[in-house]
Design an enzyme around this catalytic site. Structure first.
Site, short mmCIF file in Angstrom:
data_model
loop_
_atom_site.label_atom_id
_atom_site.label_comp_id
_atom_site.label_asym_id
_atom_site.label_seq_id
_atom_site.Cartn_x
_atom_site.Cartn_y
_atom_site.Cartn_z
N HIS A 111 -8.57 7.90 2.96
CA HIS A 111 -7.98 9.25 3.06
C HIS A 111 -9.07 10.28 2.86
O HIS A 111 -9.98 10.10 2.07
CB HIS A 111 -6.87 9.44 2.03
CG HIS A 111 -7.23 9.02 0.64
ND1 HIS A 111 -7.23 7.69 0.26
CD2 HIS A 111 -7.62 9.73 -0.44
CE1 HIS A 111 -7.60 7.61 -1.01
NE2 HIS A 111 -7.86 8.82 -1.46
N CYS A 171 0.86 -1.20 0.00
CA CYS A 171 0.00 0.00 0.00
C CYS A 171 0.90 1.25 0.00
O CYS A 171 1.74 1.42 0.89
CB CYS A 171 -0.89 -0.03 1.24
SG CYS A 171 -1.72 1.52 1.57
#
Ligand code: 5GP
Ligand code: ZN
Length: 113
Positions: free
Chosen positions: A100, A4
């Site tokens: 996010h 990631c």
């Protein structure tokens, strides 16, 4: 999550312009900004998105704290107002699967939505 990119930013394995960090969150400038100021706030704990996150008290508290970093950091970055955006899932425009919050602003020509 070893593959990631946002976990790699958290672990300082790839560079980013970090504007804030504490024990739970990191905020950094978006590499491809859509406004004069554009940064992302992420939790250090890898969580894919709002579609997959647990709806338990700890997770809700975590997202609440994360959201309340937005005005604090937006002001620090010189913004008087800002937009937040959370893309969830491929069909929601999400490209990086580490949750996010986008925070952006600075232009005078925001489209009304
Ligand atoms: P999404 O479409 O998943 O909501 O947004 C992902 C965001 O991450 C995009 O705005 C993209 O420009 C940003 N981004 C992708 N890779 C990187 C990177 O390696 N570094 C930084 N700083 N931002 C990235
Ligand atoms: Zn991650």
């Amino acid at each position: 999550m070893s593959d990631c990119i946002f976990c790699k930013i958290i672990n300082k394995e790839i560079p980013a312009t970090i504007i804030y960090e504490d024990d739970r969150f990191v905020a950094f400038k978006d590499i491809n900004p859509i406004d004069k100021v554009h940064f992302l706030i992420i939790p250090k704990m890898h969580e894919e998105n709002l579609l997959t996150a647990k709806n338990d008290l700890a997770t809700r508290e975590m997202f609440g704290e994360m959201l309340m970093l937005a005005p604090k950091l937006a002001k620090k970055e010189g913004l008087e107002g800002f937009r937040t955006m959370i893309n969830s899932g491929v069909k929601g425009g999400q490209e990086v699967f580490h949750i996010h919050f986008h925070v952006y602003g600075g232009s005078d020509h925001l489209r009304k939505i």
